[in-house]
Design a protein around this motif. Structure first.
Motif, PDB file in Angstrom:
ATOM      1  N   GLN A  80       0.818  -1.226   0.000  1.00 23.03           N
ATOM      2  CA  GLN A  80       0.000   0.000   0.000  1.00 23.03           C
ATOM      3  C   GLN A  80       0.847   1.269   0.000  1.00 23.03           C
ATOM      4  O   GLN A  80       0.298   2.369   0.053  1.00 23.03           O
ATOM      5  CB  GLN A  80      -0.896   0.021   1.233  1.00 23.03           C
ATOM      6  CG  GLN A  80      -1.834  -1.141   1.329  1.00 23.03           C
ATOM      7  CD  GLN A  80      -2.547  -1.181   2.670  1.00 23.03           C
ATOM      8  OE1 GLN A  80      -2.258  -0.406   3.558  1.00 23.03           O
ATOM      9  NE2 GLN A  80      -3.491  -2.099   2.804  1.00 23.03           N
ATOM     10  N   ALA A  81       2.141   1.144  -0.062  1.00 21.44           N
ATOM     11  CA  ALA A  81       3.040   2.282   0.102  1.00 21.44           C
ATOM     12  C   ALA A  81       2.798   3.393  -0.916  1.00 21.44           C
ATOM     13  O   ALA A  81       2.704   4.570  -0.536  1.00 21.44           O
ATOM     14  CB  ALA A  81       4.494   1.828   0.045  1.00 21.44           C
ATOM     15  N   MET A  82       2.686   3.072  -2.185  1.00 17.95           N
ATOM     16  CA  MET A  82       2.556   4.116  -3.205  1.00 17.95           C
ATOM     17  C   MET A  82       1.259   4.911  -3.030  1.00 17.95           C
ATOM     18  O   MET A  82       1.285   6.140  -3.095  1.00 17.95           O
ATOM     19  CB  MET A  82       2.622   3.511  -4.613  1.00 17.95           C
ATOM     20  CG  MET A  82       2.630   4.574  -5.702  1.00 17.95           C
ATOM     21  SD  MET A  82       3.925   5.839  -5.515  1.00 17.95           S
ATOM     22  CE  MET A  82       5.358   4.909  -5.950  1.00 17.95           C
ATOM     23  N   ASN A  83       0.147   4.218  -2.808  1.00 17.15           N
ATOM     24  CA  ASN A  83      -1.114   4.926  -2.597  1.00 17.15           C
ATOM     25  C   ASN A  83      -1.067   5.790  -1.336  1.00 17.15           C
ATOM     26  O   ASN A  83      -1.593   6.902  -1.306  1.00 17.15           O
ATOM     27  CB  ASN A  83      -2.292   3.955  -2.525  1.00 17.15           C
ATOM     28  CG  ASN A  83      -2.615   3.357  -3.873  1.00 17.15           C
ATOM     29  OD1 ASN A  83      -2.175   3.859  -4.908  1.00 17.15           O
ATOM     30  ND2 ASN A  83      -3.367   2.277  -3.874  1.00 17.15           N
ATOM     31  N   PHE A  84      -0.429   5.268  -0.291  1.00 12.34           N
ATOM     32  CA  PHE A  84      -0.293   6.047   0.945  1.00 12.34           C
ATOM     33  C   PHE A  84       0.536   7.301   0.697  1.00 12.34           C
ATOM     34  O   PHE A  84       0.155   8.396   1.123  1.00 12.34           O
ATOM     35  CB  PHE A  84       0.357   5.196   2.048  1.00 12.34           C
ATOM     36  CG  PHE A  84       0.555   5.949   3.332  1.00 12.34           C
ATOM     37  CD1 PHE A  84      -0.500   6.124   4.208  1.00 12.34           C
ATOM     38  CD2 PHE A  84       1.790   6.487   3.650  1.00 12.34           C
ATOM     39  CE1 PHE A  84      -0.329   6.827   5.400  1.00 12.34           C
ATOM     40  CE2 PHE A  84       1.975   7.194   4.833  1.00 12.34           C
ATOM     41  CZ  PHE A  84       0.921   7.360   5.712  1.00 12.34           C
ATOM     42  N   ILE A  85       1.665   7.148   0.019  1.00 16.32           N
ATOM     43  CA  ILE A  85       2.545   8.292  -0.241  1.00 16.32           C
ATOM     44  C   ILE A  85       1.823   9.354  -1.068  1.00 16.32           C
ATOM     45  O   ILE A  85       1.893  10.547  -0.749  1.00 16.32           O
ATOM     46  CB  ILE A  85       3.851   7.836  -0.932  1.00 16.32           C
ATOM     47  CG1 ILE A  85       4.691   7.001   0.037  1.00 16.32           C
ATOM     48  CG2 ILE A  85       4.643   9.027  -1.455  1.00 16.32           C
ATOM     49  CD1 ILE A  85       5.839   6.260  -0.617  1.00 16.32           C
ATOM     50  N   LEU A  86       1.117   8.942  -2.109  1.00 18.96           N
ATOM     51  CA  LEU A  86       0.399   9.903  -2.950  1.00 18.96           C
ATOM     52  C   LEU A  86      -0.704  10.620  -2.171  1.00 18.96           C
ATOM     53  O   LEU A  86      -0.866  11.836  -2.279  1.00 18.96           O
ATOM     54  CB  LEU A  86      -0.181   9.198  -4.179  1.00 18.96           C
ATOM     55  CG  LEU A  86       0.846   8.684  -5.185  1.00 18.96           C
ATOM     56  CD1 LEU A  86       0.156   7.868  -6.270  1.00 18.96           C
ATOM     57  CD2 LEU A  86       1.648   9.827  -5.775  1.00 18.96           C
ATOM     58  N   THR A  87      -1.454   9.860  -1.392  1.00 17.43           N
ATOM     59  CA  THR A  87      -2.529  10.456  -0.592  1.00 17.43           C
ATOM     60  C   THR A  87      -1.950  11.396   0.458  1.00 17.43           C
ATOM     61  O   THR A  87      -2.429  12.525   0.638  1.00 17.43           O
ATOM     62  CB  THR A  87      -3.368   9.351   0.081  1.00 17.43           C
ATOM     63  OG1 THR A  87      -3.882   8.485  -0.922  1.00 17.43           O
ATOM     64  CG2 THR A  87      -4.507   9.933   0.888  1.00 17.43           C
ATOM     65  N   PHE A  88      -0.919  10.954   1.150  1.00 20.79           N
ATOM     66  CA  PHE A  88      -0.277  11.757   2.195  1.00 20.79           C
ATOM     67  C   PHE A  88       0.257  13.061   1.594  1.00 20.79           C
ATOM     68  O   PHE A  88       0.056  14.141   2.156  1.00 20.79           O
ATOM     69  CB  PHE A  88       0.866  10.955   2.837  1.00 20.79           C
ATOM     70  CG  PHE A  88       1.383  11.541   4.119  1.00 20.79           C
ATOM     71  CD1 PHE A  88       0.876  11.132   5.330  1.00 20.79           C
ATOM     72  CD2 PHE A  88       2.397  12.497   4.103  1.00 20.79           C
ATOM     73  CE1 PHE A  88       1.356  11.663   6.521  1.00 20.79           C
ATOM     74  CE2 PHE A  88       2.886  13.034   5.279  1.00 20.79           C
ATOM     75  CZ  PHE A  88       2.360  12.617   6.505  1.00 20.79           C
ATOM     76  N   PHE A  89       0.913  12.958   0.455  1.00 24.73           N
ATOM     77  CA  PHE A  89       1.502  14.131  -0.189  1.00 24.73           C
ATOM     78  C   PHE A  89       0.417  15.128  -0.610  1.00 24.73           C
ATOM     79  O   PHE A  89       0.569  16.337  -0.424  1.00 24.73           O
ATOM     80  CB  PHE A  89       2.349  13.712  -1.394  1.00 24.73           C
ATOM     81  CG  PHE A  89       3.025  14.863  -2.071  1.00 24.73           C
ATOM     82  CD1 PHE A  89       4.063  15.543  -1.449  1.00 24.73           C
ATOM     83  CD2 PHE A  89       2.621  15.288  -3.326  1.00 24.73           C
ATOM     84  CE1 PHE A  89       4.686  16.615  -2.069  1.00 24.73           C
ATOM     85  CE2 PHE A  89       3.239  16.356  -3.951  1.00 24.73           C
ATOM     86  CZ  PHE A  89       4.269  17.029  -3.325  1.00 24.73           C
ATOM     87  N   ALA A  90      -0.673  14.632  -1.176  1.00 25.71           N
ATOM     88  CA  ALA A  90      -1.768  15.523  -1.608  1.00 25.71           C
ATOM     89  C   ALA A  90      -2.363  16.271  -0.414  1.00 25.71           C
ATOM     90  O   ALA A  90      -2.571  17.489  -0.476  1.00 25.71           O
ATOM     91  CB  ALA A  90      -2.846  14.717  -2.329  1.00 25.71           C
ATOM     92  N   MET A 138      -0.356  22.508   3.969  1.00 26.60           N
ATOM     93  CA  MET A 138       0.774  23.438   3.955  1.00 26.60           C
ATOM     94  C   MET A 138       0.331  24.808   3.434  1.00 26.60           C
ATOM     95  O   MET A 138       0.645  25.839   4.032  1.00 26.60           O
ATOM     96  CB  MET A 138       1.914  22.899   3.100  1.00 26.60           C
ATOM     97  CG  MET A 138       3.132  23.819   3.106  1.00 26.60           C
ATOM     98  SD  MET A 138       4.451  23.253   2.011  1.00 26.60           S
ATOM     99  CE  MET A 138       3.663  23.353   0.420  1.00 26.60           C
ATOM    100  N   VAL A 139      -0.408  24.815   2.335  1.00 25.66           N
ATOM    101  CA  VAL A 139      -0.916  26.079   1.787  1.00 25.66           C
ATOM    102  C   VAL A 139      -1.821  26.758   2.806  1.00 25.66           C
ATOM    103  O   VAL A 139      -1.727  27.964   3.035  1.00 25.66           O
ATOM    104  CB  VAL A 139      -1.655  25.831   0.445  1.00 25.66           C
ATOM    105  CG1 VAL A 139      -2.418  27.061  -0.009  1.00 25.66           C
ATOM    106  CG2 VAL A 139      -0.669  25.372  -0.621  1.00 25.66           C
TER     107      VAL A 139
END
Length: 142
Positions: A110-120, A126-127
């Motif tokens: 699940q790492a890639m989906n987690f990273i993409l979701t976390f980053f989004a 942040m904004v």
């Protein structure tokens, strides 16, 4: 007289700014959660990570702690506000990186989906934080 007025107005800003920020942040977080829910139904739900709501909750809590620290620095010199903002932002970025790496190592499929979701979600918060920090810095007594 003038010193008292400054203290009262500063106290008012801190109390109202904190409450207002809490409400707006809660609404912002709920909007992100709702948008994620809509997206997960509209597209392949595997793209939106299964821990999406926990990620939103994580950023909600981190944002509140960060903002509270900013409020505490308002009474000091303007440099103190800037130092806190930069230091806390750096610390948060490193902490987020640790969270992502640890989760990814423990849940490789699940790492890639987690990273993409976390980053989004990270970008959105942040904004949001920078926008409020800039507003808050303008209210700082000089």
């Amino acid at each position: 007289g003038e010193r008292f007025a400054e203290e009262v107005s500063f106290s008012y800003v801190m109390q109202n700014s904190g409450t207002r920020f809490l409400i707006i942040t809660l609404l912002f977080s709920l909007a992100i959660a709702a948008a994620g829910d809509v997206l997960s139904k509209a597209i392949d739900s595997d793209i939106i990570q299964q821990h999406f709501y926990f990620i939103v909750l994580y950023f909600f809590v981190i944002t509140l702690v960060f903002y509270y620290g900013l409020l505490l620095t308002l009474k000091g010199k303007p440099q103190q506000f800037v130092r806190y903002f930069m230091g806390a932002s750096t610390f948060k970025l490193l902490f987020h990186a640790v969270v992502v790496v640890v989760y990814s190592l423990l849940n490789r499929p699940q790492a890639m989906n987690f990273i993409l979701t976390f980053f989004a979600v990270y970008i959105l918060y942040m904004v949001y934080e920078v926008r409020f920090a800039l507003k808050l810095n303008r209210t700082q007594p000089k």
